[in-house]
Scaffold this active site. Structure first.
Site, PDB file in Angstrom:
ATOM      1  CG  ASP A  82      -2.110   0.858   1.153  1.00 31.14           C
ATOM      2  OD1 ASP A  82      -2.032   1.893   0.480  1.00 31.14           O
ATOM      3  OD2 ASP A  82      -3.141   0.511   1.764  1.00 31.14           O
ATOM      4  CE  LYS A 137      -4.933   1.353   4.615  1.00 26.31           C
ATOM      5  NZ  LYS A 137      -4.657   2.264   3.468  1.00 26.31           N
ATOM      6  CG  ASP A 138     -12.399  -3.009   6.054  1.00 24.31           C
ATOM      7  OD1 ASP A 138     -12.345  -2.356   4.996  1.00 24.31           O
ATOM      8  OD2 ASP A 138     -12.819  -2.512   7.122  1.00 24.31           O
ATOM      9  NE  ARG A 139      -9.274   1.525   1.806  1.00 22.43           N
ATOM     10  CZ  ARG A 139      -9.172   2.113   2.981  1.00 22.43           C
ATOM     11  NH1 ARG A 139     -10.007   1.781   3.951  1.00 22.43           N
ATOM     12  NH2 ARG A 139      -8.247   3.046   3.210  1.00 22.43           N
ATOM     13  CB  THR A 150      -6.644   2.021  -0.370  1.00 24.94           C
ATOM     14  OG1 THR A 150      -5.482   2.724   0.049  1.00 24.94           O
ATOM     15  CG2 THR A 150      -6.539   0.575   0.086  1.00 24.94           C
ATOM     16  CG  ASN A 209     -10.258   4.554  -0.126  1.00 27.49           C
ATOM     17  OD1 ASN A 209     -10.080   3.557  -0.814  1.00 27.49           O
ATOM     18  ND2 ASN A 209      -9.250   5.291   0.332  1.00 27.49           N
ATOM     19  CG  HIS A 254      -2.469   4.530  -3.572  1.00 22.82           C
ATOM     20  ND1 HIS A 254      -1.512   4.977  -2.674  1.00 22.82           N
ATOM     21  CD2 HIS A 254      -3.444   3.956  -2.797  1.00 22.82           C
ATOM     22  CE1 HIS A 254      -1.896   4.721  -1.443  1.00 22.82           C
ATOM     23  NE2 HIS A 254      -3.063   4.083  -1.477  1.00 22.82           N
ATOM     24  CG  ASP A 307      -1.913   4.218   2.737  1.00 17.49           C
ATOM     25  OD1 ASP A 307      -1.604   4.885   1.729  1.00 17.49           O
ATOM     26  OD2 ASP A 307      -2.945   4.434   3.391  1.00 17.49           O
ATOM     27  CG  HIS A 321      -2.777   8.188  -2.044  1.00 21.82           C
ATOM     28  ND1 HIS A 321      -4.012   7.632  -2.260  1.00 21.82           N
ATOM     29  CD2 HIS A 321      -2.436   7.826  -0.780  1.00 21.82           C
ATOM     30  CE1 HIS A 321      -4.394   6.947  -1.199  1.00 21.82           C
ATOM     31  NE2 HIS A 321      -3.464   7.055  -0.269  1.00 21.82           N
TER      32      HIS A 321
END
Length: 543
Positions: A36, A159-161, A77, A98, A350, A302, A483
């Site tokens: 990330d 991160k869940d995503r 993300t 997001n 990213h 990140d 970003h």
């Protein structure tokens, strides 16, 4: 002789038939690695201190596309993970940010939110998660479908995503709960935690890491590729007056997110890999007759990058540490499956911009965009132009959402209002370009920033006026960075493959992250994701 020859010929033809029916050899395991916020340049900038078997595996033994980019705006993300694994852009897969505004709900929604499910492990506030908002299949879905779902696909990230989107609609996903320090999932996947996950949680690894002190691997003054450790551009943790080493986590934990603090240190990478080892062993990945898929996203770079910026000692030290942990991970995979028996790729969701305040200090044009002030001005303009009414419903992700119901009831011209606002917003410092939804629907842009904007534009989810800020202009404060743009500092990311079926090499041909999934599909000889718009990477395959 004739009967003997006939028997020989029949045996030979039977062998040929059996060979034709056998499936070609496949890798035991595919390991997808997303770092990330990783810039492509980090492969080179810190390389003099990388060990031989970490990032350098991709440099020296893998195939690297050195000119890999994101091919849409915005570079966030959620869209990044979705795009890598679906092989398409937000215009198709629907994960446009997001968080994004939904007119019918009159509120923002989260890219991985799902109100129909709840937590399994962890805590309820972090459990309403699934990939339902992603509207196309992923390469992990296609792998599972190609084997009658005998293949396993598991997504792992703090991160869940970063876990749920790569795992696709048919895989399993696990993420970190920042409230109680457990790895968790949701009822989209399971009703109870698998035993191996419960066993891992029982080890209380976050407690161990949060008792550590983050110091530099090398003397701090030797980090010559970074700014001095103490500077005015980085955001210190609460409880520290300066953004400087050492970071005594036990003393910082209470005021800096509790269990969530681990994510803002390199120990978040360590915790993620601990769980990845457990997943391989607990699910017996790569140990059956079909190919399995492990999607690992390292979220901590990140968090660290946002707080300290890409020129910080903290970012450099994080990559030096991650390099060594990846080397250990690859050595483990070599011993577990055999060299050349697994396929790995690495990319990022990213990259990242430099801290604007730092750029300004070096006489480089940059700035911070005050979106709240601009929204107030836009509302005042709309009232003056069109009369009383809540004409603007939302301003987020550099997109203006107009009130379509009000416009329709007042019999106003929506297209003209879009153009009026697009023209008006250009007067603000930091705004470079403005495009209307009507333009993006009616015209095909094939180059440069309008093309990137169009590839991120979704007819049902995007706004009425879409802005592009000037280079190095960000929405945010004076310290830290972010970003989201279509400029190369946000789009240029690693794209590299290593292991099974990969011959060493590199190419500077322009490549996009949406080419990763189609390339994997070709290597695995399975169907591409159903919304894929990327193309297989010829430079890698035609060798």
């Amino acid at each position: 002789m004739r009967p003997i020859f006939t028997v020989f010929l029949m045996s030979f033809m039977l062998a040929i038939g059996v060979m034709a029916q056998e499936s070609p050899k496949k890798p035991k395991l595919v390991v997808g690695i997303i770092v990330d916020q990783m810039r492509q340049e980090y492969f080179y900038r810190f390389a003099d201190r990388y060990v031989d078997h970490g990032f350098k595996r991709f440099l020296n033994q893998g195939f690297m596309m050195t000119n890999g980019h994101y091919n849409y705006i915005p570079t966030y993300t959620g869209p990044g993970h979705a795009s890598v694994y679906t092989g398409t852009t937000p215009a198709t897969h629907g994960v446009v940010a997001n968080n994004w505004f939904v007119r019918s709900l009159n509120r923002m929604i989260y890219c991985a939110e799902d109100s129909t499910v709840t937590n399994v492990g962890g805590t309820p506030e972090n459990g309403k998660i699934s990939p339902r908002n992603m509207l196309s299949t992923s390469i992990t879905d296609e792998l599972r479908l190609s084997t009658g779902k005998r293949s396993k696909a598991i997504g792992i990230a703090i991160k869940d995503r970063g876990a749920s989107l790569p795992a696709g609609h048919t895989g399993d996903a696990y993420w970190y709960d920042d409230v109680n320090g457990e790895w968790m999932t949701s009822t989209y996947y399971y009703e109870t935690l698998p035993q191996w996950v419960a066993d891992f949680n029982a080890k209380k690894r976050p407690d161990y890491y949060l008792k550590q002190t983050w110091t530099t691997l090398f003397p701090v003054e030797s980090y010559v590729n970074s700014l001095p450790d103490n500077n005015d551009f980085e955001g210190p943790f609460i409880g520290k007056n300066t953004p400087t080493f050492p970071y005594i986590l036990d003393s910082l934990k209470e005021n800096n997110g509790g269990y969530g603090l681990v994510a803002s240190t390199p120990f978040g990478n360590s915790l993620t890999l601990d769980f990845a080892y457990a997943a391989i062993e607990g699910e017996k990945l790569g140990q059956r007759e079909v190919t399995d898929f492990l999607a690992v996203s390292f979220s901590s770079p990140d968090y660290i990058g946002h707080r300290f910026g890409p020129s910080s000692v903290e970012v450099e030290d994080n990559y030096l540490r991650l390099d060594r942990e990846l080397a250990q991970f690859f050595d483990y995979l070599d011993k577990k499956f055999g060299k050349g028996e697994y396929l790995a790729f690495i990319s990022a969701d990213h990259a990242v911009a430099d801290v604007p305040a730092y750029m300004i200090s070096e006489n480089i044009p940059a700035g911070n965009f005050n979106s709240g002030m601009v929204l107030g001005q836009l509302k005042g303009f709309a009232l003056a132009m069109y009369g009383e009414g809540d004409w603007i419903m939302n301003f987020s992700n550099e997109q203006i959402f107009l009130n379509h119901e009000l416009i329709k009831s007042k019999k106003m011209n929506l297209e003209q209002m879009q153009r009026d606002l697009a023209e008006y917003v250009l007067r603000f410092r930091g705004v470079k370009e403005a495009y209307t939804a009507t333009d993006l629907r009616r015209q095909e842009f094939t180059q440069n920033r309008p093309h990137l904007l169009q590839m991120g534009y979704n007819h049902k989810a995007s706004g009425d006026v879409l802005l592009i800020l000037e280079p190095a202009w960000l929405v945010g404060g004076q310290r830290g960075t972010t970003h989201g743009s279509g400029f190369t500092y946000d789009t240029h990311v690693p794209i590299a493959f290593y292991g099974w079926g990969i011959k060493p090499g590199k190419s500077a041909a322009y490549t996009t992250v949406t080419d990763i999934a189609p390339t994997l599909a070709q290597l695995l000889q399975i169907r591409m994701p159903n919304g894929a718009t990327g193309q297989p990477i010829k430079e890698l395959l035609d060798r």
